[in-house]
Design an enzyme around this catalytic site. Structure first.
Site, PDB file in Angstrom:
ATOM      1  N   PRO A 173     -16.379 -70.041  -8.618  1.00  0.00           N
ATOM      2  CA  PRO A 173     -15.191 -70.825  -8.281  1.00  0.00           C
ATOM      3  C   PRO A 173     -15.509 -71.985  -7.340  1.00  0.00           C
ATOM      4  O   PRO A 173     -16.646 -72.167  -6.905  1.00  0.00           O
ATOM      5  CB  PRO A 173     -14.314 -69.790  -7.579  1.00  0.00           C
ATOM      6  CG  PRO A 173     -15.313 -68.941  -6.843  1.00  0.00           C
ATOM      7  CD  PRO A 173     -16.522 -68.860  -7.729  1.00  0.00           C
ATOM      8  N   TRP A 174     -14.446 -72.717  -6.988  1.00  0.00           N
ATOM      9  CA  TRP A 174     -14.612 -73.908  -6.151  1.00  0.00           C
ATOM     10  C   TRP A 174     -14.326 -73.656  -4.680  1.00  0.00           C
ATOM     11  O   TRP A 174     -14.547 -74.527  -3.846  1.00  0.00           O
ATOM     12  CB  TRP A 174     -13.717 -75.041  -6.652  1.00  0.00           C
ATOM     13  CG  TRP A 174     -12.306 -74.654  -7.005  1.00  0.00           C
ATOM     14  CD1 TRP A 174     -11.797 -74.480  -8.254  1.00  0.00           C
ATOM     15  CD2 TRP A 174     -11.210 -74.394  -6.110  1.00  0.00           C
ATOM     16  NE1 TRP A 174     -10.468 -74.125  -8.200  1.00  0.00           N
ATOM     17  CE2 TRP A 174     -10.075 -74.076  -6.893  1.00  0.00           C
ATOM     18  CE3 TRP A 174     -11.073 -74.413  -4.720  1.00  0.00           C
ATOM     19  CZ2 TRP A 174      -8.838 -73.774  -6.333  1.00  0.00           C
ATOM     20  CZ3 TRP A 174      -9.834 -74.107  -4.160  1.00  0.00           C
ATOM     21  CH2 TRP A 174      -8.741 -73.792  -4.963  1.00  0.00           C
ATOM     22  N   LYS A 198     -22.635 -71.355 -14.265  1.00  0.00           N
ATOM     23  CA  LYS A 198     -21.663 -72.415 -14.539  1.00  0.00           C
ATOM     24  C   LYS A 198     -20.933 -72.775 -13.258  1.00  0.00           C
ATOM     25  O   LYS A 198     -20.273 -71.948 -12.644  1.00  0.00           O
ATOM     26  CB  LYS A 198     -20.670 -71.950 -15.603  1.00  0.00           C
ATOM     27  CG  LYS A 198     -20.028 -73.099 -16.421  1.00  0.00           C
ATOM     28  CD  LYS A 198     -19.016 -73.920 -15.654  1.00  0.00           C
ATOM     29  CE  LYS A 198     -17.661 -73.253 -15.595  1.00  0.00           C
ATOM     30  NZ  LYS A 198     -16.642 -74.166 -14.953  1.00  0.00           N
ATOM     31  N   ALA A 200     -18.133 -74.847 -10.877  1.00  0.00           N
ATOM     32  CA  ALA A 200     -16.770 -75.367 -10.986  1.00  0.00           C
ATOM     33  C   ALA A 200     -16.798 -76.888 -11.019  1.00  0.00           C
ATOM     34  O   ALA A 200     -17.560 -77.529 -10.280  1.00  0.00           O
ATOM     35  CB  ALA A 200     -15.927 -74.881  -9.808  1.00  0.00           C
ATOM     36  N   GLU A 201     -15.966 -77.472 -11.861  1.00  0.00           N
ATOM     37  CA  GLU A 201     -15.963 -78.927 -11.994  1.00  0.00           C
ATOM     38  C   GLU A 201     -15.487 -79.629 -10.729  1.00  0.00           C
ATOM     39  O   GLU A 201     -15.808 -80.803 -10.496  1.00  0.00           O
ATOM     40  CB  GLU A 201     -15.104 -79.360 -13.190  1.00  0.00           C
ATOM     41  CG  GLU A 201     -13.614 -79.095 -13.049  1.00  0.00           C
ATOM     42  CD  GLU A 201     -13.184 -77.715 -13.532  1.00  0.00           C
ATOM     43  OE1 GLU A 201     -11.975 -77.526 -13.772  1.00  0.00           O
ATOM     44  OE2 GLU A 201     -14.058 -76.824 -13.660  1.00  0.00           O
ATOM     45  N   GLU A 254      -5.859 -65.023 -14.797  1.00  0.00           N
ATOM     46  CA  GLU A 254      -5.579 -65.538 -16.134  1.00  0.00           C
ATOM     47  C   GLU A 254      -6.879 -65.832 -16.892  1.00  0.00           C
ATOM     48  O   GLU A 254      -7.046 -65.463 -18.058  1.00  0.00           O
ATOM     49  CB  GLU A 254      -4.727 -66.811 -16.053  1.00  0.00           C
ATOM     50  CG  GLU A 254      -3.309 -66.589 -15.573  1.00  0.00           C
ATOM     51  CD  GLU A 254      -3.199 -66.284 -14.077  1.00  0.00           C
ATOM     52  OE1 GLU A 254      -2.161 -65.740 -13.658  1.00  0.00           O
ATOM     53  OE2 GLU A 254      -4.159 -66.590 -13.327  1.00  0.00           O
ATOM     54  N   GLU A 274     -14.127 -60.692 -10.597  1.00  0.00           N
ATOM     55  CA  GLU A 274     -13.526 -60.699  -9.252  1.00  0.00           C
ATOM     56  C   GLU A 274     -12.455 -61.770  -9.282  1.00  0.00           C
ATOM     57  O   GLU A 274     -12.742 -62.960  -9.316  1.00  0.00           O
ATOM     58  CB  GLU A 274     -14.601 -60.983  -8.196  1.00  0.00           C
ATOM     59  CG  GLU A 274     -14.168 -60.640  -6.785  1.00  0.00           C
ATOM     60  CD  GLU A 274     -13.542 -61.801  -6.060  1.00  0.00           C
ATOM     61  OE1 GLU A 274     -12.282 -61.856  -6.017  1.00  0.00           O
ATOM     62  OE2 GLU A 274     -14.278 -62.651  -5.546  1.00  0.00           O
ATOM     63  N   CYS A 308      -9.324 -65.604  -2.150  1.00  0.00           N
ATOM     64  CA  CYS A 308      -8.694 -64.633  -3.046  1.00  0.00           C
ATOM     65  C   CYS A 308      -8.206 -63.394  -2.303  1.00  0.00           C
ATOM     66  O   CYS A 308      -7.217 -62.775  -2.690  1.00  0.00           O
ATOM     67  CB  CYS A 308      -9.656 -64.230  -4.154  1.00  0.00           C
ATOM     68  SG  CYS A 308     -11.248 -63.626  -3.556  1.00  0.00           S
ATOM     69  N   GLN A 355      -4.205 -78.701  -6.986  1.00  0.00           N
ATOM     70  CA  GLN A 355      -4.011 -77.506  -6.179  1.00  0.00           C
ATOM     71  C   GLN A 355      -2.940 -77.726  -5.126  1.00  0.00           C
ATOM     72  O   GLN A 355      -2.105 -76.847  -4.863  1.00  0.00           O
ATOM     73  CB  GLN A 355      -5.327 -77.084  -5.524  1.00  0.00           C
ATOM     74  CG  GLN A 355      -5.248 -75.807  -4.704  1.00  0.00           C
ATOM     75  CD  GLN A 355      -4.882 -74.582  -5.524  1.00  0.00           C
ATOM     76  OE1 GLN A 355      -5.077 -74.573  -6.745  1.00  0.00           O
ATOM     77  NE2 GLN A 355      -4.378 -73.565  -4.873  1.00  0.00           N
ATOM     78  N   GLU A 405       0.073 -65.352  -6.388  1.00  0.00           N
ATOM     79  CA  GLU A 405      -0.992 -65.856  -5.527  1.00  0.00           C
ATOM     80  C   GLU A 405      -0.795 -67.356  -5.320  1.00  0.00           C
ATOM     81  O   GLU A 405      -0.739 -68.127  -6.279  1.00  0.00           O
ATOM     82  CB  GLU A 405      -2.357 -65.585  -6.153  1.00  0.00           C
ATOM     83  CG  GLU A 405      -3.508 -65.975  -5.262  1.00  0.00           C
ATOM     84  CD  GLU A 405      -4.863 -65.631  -5.858  1.00  0.00           C
ATOM     85  OE1 GLU A 405      -5.763 -65.240  -5.100  1.00  0.00           O
ATOM     86  OE2 GLU A 405      -5.017 -65.742  -7.098  1.00  0.00           O
TER      87      GLU A 405
END
Length: 506
Positions: A173-174, A198, A200-201, A254, A274, A308, A355, A405
């Site tokens: 994640p970012w 991979k 996060a962009e 999701e 996670e 999170c 965000q 969340e």
């Protein structure tokens, strides 16, 4: 989450505040130990959350690039490859060298993290420190992973040992870009796997720089491949690839569903997830109220609330409710929101405009549904993606801000009467990542801990995550565990060998 003392210590030692004009050294894909352009020639911009300005363009990995990385990883994992013939102790030395290289370049990495993510520089420094500790911890495990001998009936000798799973796809994640990369890479490499990581962009820059350190440390080509890109393209390609043996993901519930579905449609690959959280934090009437106020707020506002396991549902017993709310608001008014490179800043920018808008939508729903906005609730300043620290009181369990969340600096404070009532309400959620209780009574602390349906329970603290303690969730917060010895098991296959003990003919 760093303690107040750790953060103050880092800030006192730091001479990097004010530095923003950083040289961006790596913006390409990292495959087979080389930085290469994307096959289709696509690029995407990454932005500075504090200003909204573009930092640079980064090569965008897609399905063809993932396939190229898989071929490199497959070759690196062949039975007679250099990596497969590397002694376990040597794997540990490589990971330890990587830790030392991260330590050497920690100043640059912390500045790059703040530039690309928006968090205060002191928090980035703490993330780098935890990254180093994670690599060090797993480096020590490399030659200590042991199987068992098992007593069995009959003339048989049985034993188990652990083998690497194979090609591992890791999607990070970012919110903690470099630290989450370490959480994924360290146990996977310790156990002898090969990796396609991979990024996060929103925050690809520190992960790409880490790739250069992996090469410098001496890892063989193809062992670690790093792909910046988007979830629906690069992430989906990893999740669906028939030759990727495992996917480890940190992110939203999701997307976790989509990854699990992809694994089921294809090769039933091993999956560790996670995911989201809506963690309850229960404050009993006998708690040290000042400590509870400070820690409860820190877990929601630290990292701009982009955590999170944030204790975003604060349940306070009715006898101390009004005092708790008042002190929380007073403390929130002292938060310094602004330039993440300034030494006085305690809360930086949200990672993106998207965000920020999502958080503001949640705040509006809270006001419309009748929660009392005690402070904050609006955008901060006219440049960048900053938000005022926000507190709601009189929050009810059926409100949107209580159920979903938010992933931002929004604290919801609930009132409860009895301990059992608080536990029942705390467990009434689809999530189960973390939870906490503040009390001076050890029996009550253990009572609450034993009944919360969460992967971690914190007592008189919150969001303390350590390299040697497992982390993960119940219910829709995920499957499997990261960190600690449990983290090793997620990257290992158990093989049982049973041998017939022949009777020697005299």
């Amino acid at each position: 989450m760093a303690s107040k003392q750790q953060t103050e210590s880092l800030m006192a030692q730091c001479k990097l505040f004010g530095k923003k004009d950083l040289p961006i050294k790596y913006t390409s894909l990292f495959i087979n130990n080389e930085f290469v352009p994307s096959i289709e020639g696509n690029k995407f911009p990454t932005f500075c959350p504090a200003t909204g300005e573009k930092i640079c363009d980064v090569e965008e990995g897609r399905k063809a690039d993932v396939q190229k990385a898989v071929l490199a990883a497959k070759q690196a994992f062949e039975f007679n490859s250099v990596w497969r013939r590397t002694d376990a102790s040597q794997r540990g030395r490589l990971i330890q060298k990587l830790a030392r290289l991260v330590e050497r370049d920690s100043e640059y990495l912390s500045q790059l993290e703040t530039l690309d993510n928006g968090k205060p520089l002191a928090e980035s420094l703490n993330d780098i420190s935890d990254t180093i500790k994670c690599f060090e911890y797993y480096a020590g495990w490399s030659d200590k992973i042991e199987g068992k001998t098992i007593p069995v009936d009959g003339d048989y000798f049985a034993y188990t040992h652990y083998e690497p799973i194979g090609i591992v796809g890791q999607i990070i994640p970012w919110n903690f870009p470099l630290l989450m990369a370490a959480w994924k890479l360290a146990p996977a490499l310790t156990t002898g796997n090969v990796v396609i990581l991979k990024l996060a962009e929103q925050t690809p820059l520190t992960g790409l720089y880490l790739a250069s350190l992996i090469k410098e440390a001496g890892f063989p080509p193809g062992v670690v491949n790093v792909i910046p890109g988007y979830g629906p393209t690069a992430g989906a390609a990893i999740s669906e690839h028939m030759e990727i043996d495992k996917v480890a993901f940190t992110g939203s519930t999701e997307v976790g569903h989509l990854i699990m579905q992809a694994a089921g449609r294809t090769n039933l690959k091993n999956v560790t997830l996670e995911m989201g959280g809506k963690s309850p934090n229960i404050i009993l009437k006998d708690a040290d109220i000042d400590s509870a106020v400070e820690t409860s707020q820190a877990t929601v506002f630290y990292n701009q609330g982009e955590i999170c396991s944030s204790g975003s549902r604060t349940y306070v017993q009715e006898e101390i409710y009004e005092e708790f709310v008042r002190k929380s608001v007073e403390l929130a008014m002292k938060v310094k929101t602004g330039d993440p490179f300034h030494p006085d800043t305690t809360m930086g920018a949200q990672v993106s405009e998207e965000q920020l808008m999502k958080i503001l939508e949640h705040i509006e729903s809270g006001k419309k549904e009748g929660a009392k906005l005690e402070c904050g609730g609006s955008r901060h300043g006219d440049k960048g993606y900053f938000l005022q620290p926000t507190i709601f009181s009189n929050v009810q369990d059926d409100m949107k801000i209580a159920r979903e969340e938010i992933f931002g600096p929004v604290q919801s404070i609930f009132k409860f009467k009895t301990m059992d009532e608080a536990i029942e309400r705390a467990n009434d959620t689809k999530y189960g990542l973390g939870g906490g209780v503040f009390t001076r009574d050890i029996e009550n602390a253990m009572y609450v801990s034993s009944r919360l349906k969460t992967g971690t329970v914190w007592i008189n603290c919150f969001d303390v995550t350590l390299a040697n303690t497992p982390f993960g969730g119940y219910k829709m917060s995920g499957t499997g565990r990261e960190m600690g010895e449990e983290g090793l098991r997620q990257y290992s296959e158990v093989k049982t060998t049973i041998m017939k003990i022949a009777k020697k003919i005299s």
